[in-house]
Design a protein around this motif. Structure first.
Motif, PDB file in Angstrom:
ATOM      1  N   ARG A 549       0.638  -1.357  -0.173  1.00  0.00           N
ATOM      2  CA  ARG A 549      -0.001  -0.084   0.022  1.00  0.00           C
ATOM      3  C   ARG A 549       0.788   1.352  -0.046  1.00  0.00           C
ATOM      4  O   ARG A 549       0.638   2.330  -0.859  1.00  0.00           O
ATOM      5  CB  ARG A 549      -0.764  -0.080   1.185  1.00  0.00           C
ATOM      6  CG  ARG A 549      -1.821  -1.213   1.346  1.00  0.00           C
ATOM      7  CD  ARG A 549      -3.074  -0.883   0.274  1.00  0.00           C
ATOM      8  NE  ARG A 549      -2.960  -1.479  -0.854  1.00  0.00           N
ATOM      9  CZ  ARG A 549      -2.939  -2.527  -1.455  1.00  0.00           C
ATOM     10  NH1 ARG A 549      -3.052  -3.538  -0.754  1.00  0.00           N
ATOM     11  NH2 ARG A 549      -2.651  -2.558  -2.749  1.00  0.00           N
ATOM     12  N   ALA A 550       1.862   1.319   0.737  1.00  0.00           N
ATOM     13  CA  ALA A 550       2.889   2.515   0.914  1.00  0.00           C
ATOM     14  C   ALA A 550       3.596   2.729  -0.385  1.00  0.00           C
ATOM     15  O   ALA A 550       3.891   3.712  -0.794  1.00  0.00           O
ATOM     16  CB  ALA A 550       3.841   2.325   1.935  1.00  0.00           C
ATOM     17  N   SER A 551       3.624   1.899  -1.269  1.00  0.00           N
ATOM     18  CA  SER A 551       4.528   1.708  -2.445  1.00  0.00           C
ATOM     19  C   SER A 551       3.806   2.816  -3.349  1.00  0.00           C
ATOM     20  O   SER A 551       4.233   3.295  -4.444  1.00  0.00           O
ATOM     21  CB  SER A 551       4.670   0.855  -3.170  1.00  0.00           C
ATOM     22  OG  SER A 551       3.662  -0.190  -3.477  1.00  0.00           O
ATOM     23  N   TYR A 552       2.558   3.291  -3.126  1.00  0.00           N
ATOM     24  CA  TYR A 552       1.782   4.045  -3.976  1.00  0.00           C
ATOM     25  C   TYR A 552       1.807   5.531  -3.556  1.00  0.00           C
ATOM     26  O   TYR A 552       1.129   6.208  -3.940  1.00  0.00           O
ATOM     27  CB  TYR A 552       0.618   3.584  -4.068  1.00  0.00           C
ATOM     28  CG  TYR A 552       0.195   2.315  -5.213  1.00  0.00           C
ATOM     29  CD1 TYR A 552      -0.389   2.494  -6.365  1.00  0.00           C
ATOM     30  CD2 TYR A 552       0.393   0.964  -4.548  1.00  0.00           C
ATOM     31  CE1 TYR A 552      -0.519   1.304  -7.168  1.00  0.00           C
ATOM     32  CE2 TYR A 552       0.354  -0.184  -5.312  1.00  0.00           C
ATOM     33  CZ  TYR A 552      -0.161   0.027  -6.679  1.00  0.00           C
ATOM     34  OH  TYR A 552      -0.336  -1.054  -7.601  1.00  0.00           O
ATOM     35  N   GLN A 553       2.578   5.589  -2.426  1.00  0.00           N
ATOM     36  CA  GLN A 553       2.600   6.831  -1.410  1.00  0.00           C
ATOM     37  C   GLN A 553       3.970   7.500  -1.957  1.00  0.00           C
ATOM     38  O   GLN A 553       4.732   6.817  -2.128  1.00  0.00           O
ATOM     39  CB  GLN A 553       2.078   6.939  -0.246  1.00  0.00           C
ATOM     40  CG  GLN A 553       0.821   6.286  -0.016  1.00  0.00           C
ATOM     41  CD  GLN A 553      -0.569   6.603  -0.806  1.00  0.00           C
ATOM     42  OE1 GLN A 553      -0.405   8.054  -1.174  1.00  0.00           O
ATOM     43  NE2 GLN A 553      -1.314   6.033  -0.935  1.00  0.00           N
ATOM     44  N   PRO A 554       4.028   8.634  -1.646  1.00  0.00           N
ATOM     45  CA  PRO A 554       5.467   9.346  -1.571  1.00  0.00           C
ATOM     46  C   PRO A 554       6.261   8.955  -0.438  1.00  0.00           C
ATOM     47  O   PRO A 554       6.545   9.962   0.770  1.00  0.00           O
ATOM     48  CB  PRO A 554       5.227  10.845  -1.661  1.00  0.00           C
ATOM     49  CG  PRO A 554       3.811  10.998  -1.168  1.00  0.00           C
ATOM     50  CD  PRO A 554       3.016   9.901  -1.477  1.00  0.00           C
ATOM     51  N   MET A 555       6.780   7.879  -0.333  1.00  0.00           N
ATOM     52  CA  MET A 555       7.754   7.450   0.798  1.00  0.00           C
ATOM     53  C   MET A 555       8.608   6.311   0.306  1.00  0.00           C
ATOM     54  O   MET A 555       8.425   5.603  -0.472  1.00  0.00           O
ATOM     55  CB  MET A 555       6.736   7.055   2.017  1.00  0.00           C
ATOM     56  CG  MET A 555       6.112   5.703   1.695  1.00  0.00           C
ATOM     57  SD  MET A 555       4.943   5.350   3.230  1.00  0.00           S
ATOM     58  CE  MET A 555       6.205   5.007   4.622  1.00  0.00           C
ATOM     59  N   SER A 556       9.602   6.332   1.156  1.00  0.00           N
ATOM     60  CA  SER A 556      10.394   5.246   1.364  1.00  0.00           C
ATOM     61  C   SER A 556      10.807   4.586   2.683  1.00  0.00           C
ATOM     62  O   SER A 556      10.700   5.419   3.549  1.00  0.00           O
ATOM     63  CB  SER A 556      11.951   5.719   0.689  1.00  0.00           C
ATOM     64  OG  SER A 556      12.010   6.060  -0.608  1.00  0.00           O
ATOM     65  N   ILE A 557      11.219   3.451   2.829  1.00  0.00           N
ATOM     66  CA  ILE A 557      11.323   2.637   4.065  1.00  0.00           C
ATOM     67  C   ILE A 557      12.720   2.140   4.342  1.00  0.00           C
ATOM     68  O   ILE A 557      12.979   1.336   3.542  1.00  0.00           O
ATOM     69  CB  ILE A 557      10.036   1.619   4.268  1.00  0.00           C
ATOM     70  CG1 ILE A 557       8.929   2.318   4.117  1.00  0.00           C
ATOM     71  CG2 ILE A 557      10.396   0.920   5.753  1.00  0.00           C
ATOM     72  CD1 ILE A 557       7.729   0.987   4.180  1.00  0.00           C
ATOM     73  N   ILE A 558      13.324   2.556   5.352  1.00  0.00           N
ATOM     74  CA  ILE A 558      14.819   2.255   5.557  1.00  0.00           C
ATOM     75  C   ILE A 558      14.722   1.131   6.931  1.00  0.00           C
ATOM     76  O   ILE A 558      14.256   1.931   7.873  1.00  0.00           O
ATOM     77  CB  ILE A 558      15.569   3.009   5.699  1.00  0.00           C
ATOM     78  CG1 ILE A 558      15.947   3.925   4.398  1.00  0.00           C
ATOM     79  CG2 ILE A 558      17.161   2.613   6.115  1.00  0.00           C
ATOM     80  CD1 ILE A 558      16.644   5.310   4.566  1.00  0.00           C
ATOM     81  N   ILE A 559      14.931   0.202   6.828  1.00  0.00           N
ATOM     82  CA  ILE A 559      15.198  -0.701   7.968  1.00  0.00           C
ATOM     83  C   ILE A 559      16.421  -1.380   8.597  1.00  0.00           C
ATOM     84  O   ILE A 559      17.101  -1.808   7.539  1.00  0.00           O
ATOM     85  CB  ILE A 559      14.188  -2.075   7.828  1.00  0.00           C
ATOM     86  CG1 ILE A 559      12.567  -1.825   7.343  1.00  0.00           C
ATOM     87  CG2 ILE A 559      14.255  -3.011   8.920  1.00  0.00           C
ATOM     88  CD1 ILE A 559      11.882  -2.933   7.112  1.00  0.00           C
ATOM     89  N   VAL A 560      16.820  -0.916   9.657  1.00  0.00           N
ATOM     90  CA  VAL A 560      18.286  -1.103  10.157  1.00  0.00           C
ATOM     91  C   VAL A 560      18.131  -2.524  11.005  1.00  0.00           C
ATOM     92  O   VAL A 560      17.309  -2.061  12.199  1.00  0.00           O
ATOM     93  CB  VAL A 560      19.008   0.153  10.809  1.00  0.00           C
ATOM     94  CG1 VAL A 560      20.392  -0.473  11.156  1.00  0.00           C
ATOM     95  CG2 VAL A 560      19.157   0.965   9.536  1.00  0.00           C
ATOM     96  N   GLY A 561      18.727  -3.527  11.017  1.00  0.00           N
ATOM     97  CA  GLY A 561      18.633  -4.756  11.939  1.00  0.00           C
ATOM     98  C   GLY A 561      19.678  -4.454  13.061  1.00  0.00           C
ATOM     99  O   GLY A 561      20.908  -4.235  12.813  1.00  0.00           O
TER     100      GLY A 561
END
Length: 648
Positions: A549-561
């Motif tokens: 759903r978020a891929s259609y919005q102006p956003m990026s996701i960064i996950i740091v383990g």
């Protein structure tokens, strides 16, 4: 003429986005009210650009020398590779050139300088950066080194004269506090001023615009003869990479006026863009054609933002001069045009202008012109890039989400991933600062949302997977990255680490905020969500659905383990090895997730982590706005720079 290559449709846009994340940018420099260090003439200034790499300053390039001019507008354009994911520090140094040797030799006078980062220019709508450099000349007492920090500017301002302070070694800058140099002198910060104290010799008080020097003799204080000067240093930052629009122009002229007595004129052409405030910004200065009234100048390339700020109707002022080696060029004539008028050359049309000297037009009854300038060729290419959107005013809104599940360990125990060591930040803080310090250059208000998940929170100590770590549900934002760090440290004693590790609620929350921006129908704000977690998420199905759903919005996701857990299952969220799909099979519109385990960067510098996780963001920004067919807003150029009439 080449055809304009625009993005044809939203469907085709994603496939046309350039894969390279590096951009090339150009920096144009000029100065006003430079210090005059010459006795019989004005200074002959030149600017040297240095870049910091691994703590060392290296010269990249230098401008031409402008003869006898205290307000130089340099035609030399500095070209740099721009990386969104890096902090790129620059230093500009201004010299009064005396010899033919390399700039900066003993014969040359250092007039002043400034430091900044590349990112500080591009987050502003107005790309003109005016920064004051301070110079001082006085009798009897000489300073060797003065370095000060202007609180109204994000840049460190450096000012140096080539002499020594009486009875003292040089003074150097240190932010805050004092710098002791024996018992005779020290440096201290007071409010807006930097105070240099030299016992029994002098006291110099520096504020943002005034410099005063006082002698101290016993209990009597009296002013010495002193000259003070403030210089404005301007940097115009614009993109010129292949991902940005540019135009290639070729000019020639016929029957120009002959300004020389024993030979023919040596003409050159200058093009200025006239800004909204009627100021004029030099766009290009051609080479000099010797002894020729019918010159054919070399073709040149210039970005569309530099030439006309993306506005085809913006007025351009063109000047033709007869070159003089002493800097006193003879004015031949001028004409005004627009980029829209230039494009009439399409289809074989002739585009030319009368080169007019206004004084001759008034004095001479039958005066027609001082020659004709002809546009012989125009080639145009247009395509939007990441910097187009940033320079058009697009803000990068940064949100951090921190894992407060029990698997992190008791924060009071030194083995906990949340343990606050007074001497060294934990992995959560290292990752937060490394990424946040890059993003903050692109957010004008420097306020960042800080959220937590997986903890029991007051007052009822119920488990929450979406809470503000400042415990203000109406305003989860913190002032700058330091504010986020302080909120994180403050909340740890107030919460109970619990579980499970559910990140879907926070992804959905940020996606809803981004969706509001999408309704504005322009490229105004893009969101970056940084998730810091110590293990594999437990709501994987919901997380996959939320990411799609978020891929259609102006956003990026960064996950740091964070920590030493097995993050193998987290790789499914990063689309590098395939297309991420929702549980029902729907694929993401675009790859917006980047996952990295922090342990791979434990021994590396913070910059290495930031470079890895942010490298894909520029491409993701362009992909989204290309898909939505949103064009960048036109940059607002506020340059107060006016024409100079003295090229080298």
């Amino acid at each position: 003429m080449n055809e304009i290559q625009d993005l044809a449709s939203p469907a085709a846009a994603l496939s046309m986005v350039p894969t390279a994340c590096v951009s090339k940018v150009e920096l144009r420099v000029s100065c006003k009210a430079l210090l005059d260090r010459d006795t019989l003439n004005k200074s002959d200034p030149s600017v040297v650009l240095l870049v910091q790499a691994q703590g060392q300053w290296t010269e990249i390039d230098r401008t031409e020398v402008i003869k006898s001019n205290l307000h130089p507008v340099f035609s030399k354009v500095f070209t740099l590779d721009y990386y969104f994911e890096e902090v790129q520090k620059l230093r500009f140094e201004v010299y009064d050139i005396h010899g033919q040797c390399a700039i900066g030799t003993r014969d040359d006078d250092f007039l002043g300088g400034m430091e900044c980062t590349v990112g500080q220019y591009f987050h502003r709508k107005a790309q003109c950066s005016s920064i004051s450099c301070f110079f001082i000349v006085f009798f009897n007492v000489n300073l060797h080194s003065i370095i000060m920090y202007d609180k109204f500017s994000p840049s460190l301002l450096a000012v140096t004269t080539l002499c020594t302070l009486k009875n003292s070694s040089s003074l150097h800058h240190r932010e805050g506090g004092c710098l002791n140099q024996g018992s005779d002198s020290h440096l201290e910060m007071k409010h807006e001023a930097v105070i240099f104290k030299q016992m029994r010799t002098c006291t110099a008080l520096f504020v943002t615009s005034v410099i005063r020097l006082y002698y101290i003799n016993s209990s009597m204080i009296y002013s010495s003869s002193i000259i003070t000067m403030t210089c404005d240093f301007f940097v115009i930052a614009e993109e010129i990479s292949g991902n940005n629009g540019y135009v290639e122009l070729s000019f020639c002229a016929k029957k120009l006026d002959d300004k020389d007595l024993f030979s023919k004129s040596d003409p050159f052409l200058e093009i200025y863009r006239i800004n909204e405030d009627e100021s004029e910004q030099l766009v290009h200065r051609t080479e000099v054609i010797k002894n020729n009234l019918n010159p054919v100048w070399d073709s040149f390339k210039v970005s569309l933002s530099s030439l006309c700020s993306c506005d085809e109707n913006k007025k351009l002022k063109c000047l033709v001069w007869d070159y003089d080696s002493r800097g006193k060029h003879d004015f031949i004539g001028e004409f005004f045009t627009t980029f829209g008028e230039m494009q009439k050359i399409v289809g074989g049309n002739t585009v030319s202008w009368d080169c007019v000297n206004p004084k001759y037009k008034i004095k001479k009854r039958n005066y027609k012109n001082s020659g004709v300038v002809i546009l012989s060729e125009l080639k145009l290419h247009r395509e939007h890039s990441f910097l187009d959107f940033i320079m058009g005013g697009c803000q990068i809104h940064f949100t951090v989400a921190i894992d407060f599940t029990a698997s992190n360990g008791d924060p009071r125990n030194s083995c906990s991933l949340h343990y606050i060591n007074p001497y060294q930040p934990n992995e959560y803080l290292k990752a937060l600062v490394a990424v946040g310090e890059i993003c903050q250059d692109y957010d004008s208000d420097k306020r960042f949302s800080a959220l937590g998940f997986g903890a029991r929170i007051p007052p009822n100590y119920e488990v929450s997977h979406d809470f503000a770590i400042n415990f203000n549900p109406d305003d989860d934002e913190c002032e700058e990255i330091q504010g986020v760090v302080e909120a994180y440290q403050s909340c740890l004693p107030k919460i109970q680490l619990y579980g499970p590790t559910n990140v879907a609620p926070i992804i959905s929350k940020v996606a809803k905020l981004a969706a509001r921006e999408e309704k504005s129908k322009d490229a105004s704000q893009y969101h970056i969500l940084l998730i810091l977690t110590d293990g594999v998420v437990t709501d994987m199905a919901d997380t996959r659905e939320a990411i799609v759903r978020a891929s259609y919005q102006p956003m990026s996701i960064i996950i740091v383990g964070v920590g030493n857990a097995d993050f193998t299952d987290m790789q499914i969220l990063d689309g590098d090895d395939g297309v991420l799909r929702a549980p029902k099979g729907e694929p993401v519109l675009r790859d917006i997730v980047q996952f990295v385990p922090f342990r791979e960067f434990k021994t590396a510098s913070p910059a290495a982590l930031a470079k890895c996780v942010l490298a894909e963001v520029p491409k993701q920004v362009v992909e989204y706005y290309s898909y939505k067919a949103f064009s960048p807003k036109c940059p607002i150029m506020d340059s107060p720079i006016s024409p100079a009439n003295t090229p080298e």
